[in-house]
Design an enzyme around this catalytic site. Structure first.
Site, PDB file in Angstrom:
ATOM      1  N   HIS A   1      31.253 -43.357 -29.244  1.00 31.94           N
ATOM      2  CA  HIS A   1      30.770 -44.523 -28.509  1.00 31.94           C
ATOM      3  C   HIS A   1      31.083 -45.799 -29.266  1.00 31.94           C
ATOM      4  O   HIS A   1      30.872 -45.889 -30.466  1.00 31.94           O
ATOM      5  CB  HIS A   1      29.249 -44.413 -28.325  1.00 31.94           C
ATOM      6  CG  HIS A   1      28.689 -45.536 -27.514  1.00 31.94           C
ATOM      7  ND1 HIS A   1      28.623 -45.497 -26.145  1.00 31.94           N
ATOM      8  CD2 HIS A   1      28.216 -46.751 -27.877  1.00 31.94           C
ATOM      9  CE1 HIS A   1      28.116 -46.624 -25.703  1.00 31.94           C
ATOM     10  NE2 HIS A   1      27.862 -47.405 -26.727  1.00 31.94           N
TER      11      HIS A   1
ATOM     12  N   ASP B   1      17.522 -47.031 -18.426  1.00 35.64           N
ATOM     13  CA  ASP B   1      18.408 -47.987 -19.103  1.00 35.64           C
ATOM     14  C   ASP B   1      19.099 -48.883 -18.074  1.00 35.64           C
ATOM     15  O   ASP B   1      19.257 -50.081 -18.294  1.00 35.64           O
ATOM     16  CB  ASP B   1      19.457 -47.272 -19.957  1.00 35.64           C
ATOM     17  CG  ASP B   1      20.384 -48.273 -20.637  1.00 35.64           C
ATOM     18  OD1 ASP B   1      19.877 -49.092 -21.427  1.00 35.64           O
ATOM     19  OD2 ASP B   1      21.585 -48.285 -20.343  1.00 35.64           O
TER      20      ASP B   1
ATOM     21  N   ARG C   1      17.454 -57.119 -18.884  1.00 30.66           N
ATOM     22  CA  ARG C   1      17.798 -57.782 -20.162  1.00 30.66           C
ATOM     23  C   ARG C   1      18.960 -58.737 -19.960  1.00 30.66           C
ATOM     24  O   ARG C   1      18.975 -59.843 -20.517  1.00 30.66           O
ATOM     25  CB  ARG C   1      18.175 -56.722 -21.222  1.00 30.66           C
ATOM     26  CG  ARG C   1      16.980 -55.947 -21.747  1.00 30.66           C
ATOM     27  CD  ARG C   1      17.445 -54.745 -22.566  1.00 30.66           C
ATOM     28  NE  ARG C   1      18.278 -55.111 -23.677  1.00 30.66           N
ATOM     29  CZ  ARG C   1      19.224 -54.306 -24.212  1.00 30.66           C
ATOM     30  NH1 ARG C   1      19.446 -53.105 -23.711  1.00 30.66           N
ATOM     31  NH2 ARG C   1      19.936 -54.708 -25.229  1.00 30.66           N
TER      32      ARG C   1
ATOM     33  N   SER D   1      19.016 -48.075 -25.983  1.00 30.84           N
ATOM     34  CA  SER D   1      19.872 -48.076 -24.794  1.00 30.84           C
ATOM     35  C   SER D   1      21.090 -47.169 -25.019  1.00 30.84           C
ATOM     36  O   SER D   1      21.423 -46.321 -24.180  1.00 30.84           O
ATOM     37  CB  SER D   1      20.313 -49.526 -24.507  1.00 30.84           C
ATOM     38  OG  SER D   1      21.420 -49.576 -23.663  1.00 30.84           O
TER      39      SER D   1
ATOM     40  N   LYS E   1      21.595 -42.740 -23.854  1.00 32.53           N
ATOM     41  CA  LYS E   1      22.729 -42.285 -23.037  1.00 32.53           C
ATOM     42  C   LYS E   1      23.538 -41.199 -23.770  1.00 32.53           C
ATOM     43  O   LYS E   1      23.998 -40.240 -23.168  1.00 32.53           O
ATOM     44  CB  LYS E   1      23.612 -43.477 -22.660  1.00 32.53           C
ATOM     45  CG  LYS E   1      22.956 -44.350 -21.578  1.00 32.53           C
ATOM     46  CD  LYS E   1      23.763 -45.583 -21.231  1.00 32.53           C
ATOM     47  CE  LYS E   1      23.648 -46.645 -22.267  1.00 32.53           C
ATOM     48  NZ  LYS E   1      24.062 -47.971 -21.911  1.00 32.53           N
TER      49      LYS E   1
HETATM   50  N1  URA Z   1      25.715 -51.303 -24.842  1.00 33.46           N
HETATM   51  C1  URA Z   1      24.711 -50.584 -24.313  1.00 33.46           C
HETATM   52  O1  URA Z   1      24.904 -49.518 -23.746  1.00 33.46           O
HETATM   53  N2  URA Z   1      23.456 -51.079 -24.407  1.00 33.46           N
HETATM   54  C2  URA Z   1      23.163 -52.254 -25.015  1.00 33.46           C
HETATM   55  O2  URA Z   1      22.009 -52.630 -25.067  1.00 33.46           O
HETATM   56  C3  URA Z   1      24.233 -52.993 -25.567  1.00 33.46           C
HETATM   57  C4  URA Z   1      25.512 -52.493 -25.469  1.00 33.46           C
END
Ligand code: URA
Length: 419
Positions: A80, A159, A166, A181, A185
């Site tokens: 990621h 999220d 946000r 966040s 995932k």
């Molecule tokens: N990427 C994400 O998935 N979440 C965040 O809060 C910032 C970047």
């Protein structure tokens, strides 16, 4: 109850696992509104969260949706990036690893703000299906060792809702909120091994190195607590990673890298990430892993594997023509000197803005890097577009580069690896 939880956070008190779960569940069940959630998020911004609270928040978010289960499929790895410009490492490392027999299940989001996203890039392969049912995705994974999917609504719905809020309220830049966040995932995607590319600098969400390091440490701790093998690499986003910005051009560059035809920061980082993940998956040394990664590029297996994955997902795979099929607009230096800075966030935003208005705009090639010597009339960027672009637009690109008479240091790409 909710009121008292928010009040406690406003006073800087640490919340329990139940209290955090209650806030998250109430929000996704519409028992509390955006205003109350914003007030909670603002309290987190002001008072922070302990690592234990960040972990509870991550788990509450993960539990808001389904978690993929790869039982019987052996080790599955994932990577990621926290988001950057000209970053197409996923398109390179996924087929490398798959060609070496390591399974990669890559669920990606689209670009956020000025950053690009693998979900958008993968759509460059005409006809590709990127929203497969889990059963179908599993079949592709079993057949090819990899699968590229796009984030769907049932993966961490909390999220999705909180991130949108946000975004609307400007509450993005916060370590516990970003960590929960991202990691929620990653946990939902079910991989056993996760490599995190945590970016810092102008073209990253984390402008400041210290915050990026705190984020990396927090995410690694949560993943370890969940028994995942993991590492985080802190990498600079002070300039675009690859030499191209723009989905079509970036896919082309990824293919060239898999053909062994590039030698730049993108290639260097892709080899590092693939080697790290492969060494963790197979319990072999980094050196042995790297040798095999370089070999699978050299013998063409990694490129063949990309084609296999794309075709297994119903896409059409074509090798890029040797010349980019577009008109070229030059952005030239007006002075002698050095490149002092590439305003990477601005460049990312500009490419997105121009591509919205000009569908035949492909993107930009970066011809000079930070610290490189330039002479008057040297090309700094090449803009590829089949729509004509005005002088005004070309000037906007020009403003994304700052030059200097004094010598400037090159950018250090890899700052730290946290294991
Ligand atoms: N990427 C994400 O998935 N979440 C965040 O809060 C910032 C970047």
């Amino acid at each position: 109850m909710i009121k008292s939880i928010i009040a406690q956070k406003k006073q800087g008190k640490n919340l329990t696992q139940n209290e955090i779960a209650e806030i998250i569940n109430s929000y996704i069940q519409n028992k509390i509104d955006d205003k109350q959630m914003t007030s909670f998020l603002k309290a987190v911004f002001k008072k922070g969260m302990s690592q234990a609270e960040t972990y509870f928040l991550t788990k509450a978010m993960q539990n808001s949706g389904k978690t993929f289960d790869f039982k019987g499929l052996g080790t599955v790895v994932d990577k990621h990036s926290t988001g950057g410009v000209g970053d197409n490492t996923s398109l390179i490392i996924v087929p490398i690893l798959a060609s070496l027999g390591t399974k990669v299940f890559k669920i990606s989001g689209g670009g956020l703000g000025f950053t690009g996203g693998t979900a958008d890039k993968i759509l460059q392969f005409k006809g590709i299906k990127n929203q497969l049912e889990f059963k179908e995705a599993k079949k592709v994974l079993q057949k090819t060792n990899a699968c590229f999917l796009t984030q769907t609504d049932d993966i961490v719905p909390a999220d999705k809702k909180i991130y949108a809020l946000r975004n609307k309220t400007g509450l993005i830049q916060n370590v516990p909120l970003i960590a929960s966040s991202i990691v929620s995932k990653k946990l939902a995607c079910g991989a056993n091994i996760v490599l995190l590319d945590v970016k810092f600098g102008d073209g990253a969400f984390m402008k400041n190195y210290k915050n990026a390091e705190d984020l990396a440490v927090s995410m690694v701790e949560i993943l370890k607590k969940e028994n995942k093998k993991t590492c985080a690499v802190l990498t600079s986003m002070e300039e675009p990673l690859g030499d191209f910005v723009g989905d079509q051009l970036e896919v082309r560059e990824a293919i060239k890298t898999l053909q062994g035809k590039t030698k730049n920061n993108l290639q260097k980082l892709s080899v590092l990430f693939a080697s790290k993940l492969f060494s963790m998956a197979k319990n072999i040394s980094f050196k042995d892993a790297k040798n095999q990664v370089l070999e699978t590029i050299k013998n063409g297996n990694a490129l063949k594997k990309l084609e296999e994955i794309v075709v297994a997902q119903s896409g059409i795979f074509e090798l890029p023509k040797s010349k980019i099929q577009a008109k070229i607009f030059d952005v030239k230096s007006t002075k002698n000197g050095f490149v002092k800075k590439i305003k990477t966030e601005n460049l990312g935003y500009l490419c997105k803005e121009v591509s919205k208005n000009f569908p035949q705009f492909l993107g930009v090639e970066i011809k000079k890097r930070t610290g490189e010597k330039i002479e008057k009339n040297d090309n700094i960027f090449l803009i590829y577009s089949n729509n004509d672009l005005s002088k005004k637009i070309i000037n906007k690109f020009k403003k994304c580069v700052v030059t200097s008479k004094e010598k400037i240091n090159k950018i250090k790409l890899i700052e730290k690896i946290i294991e």
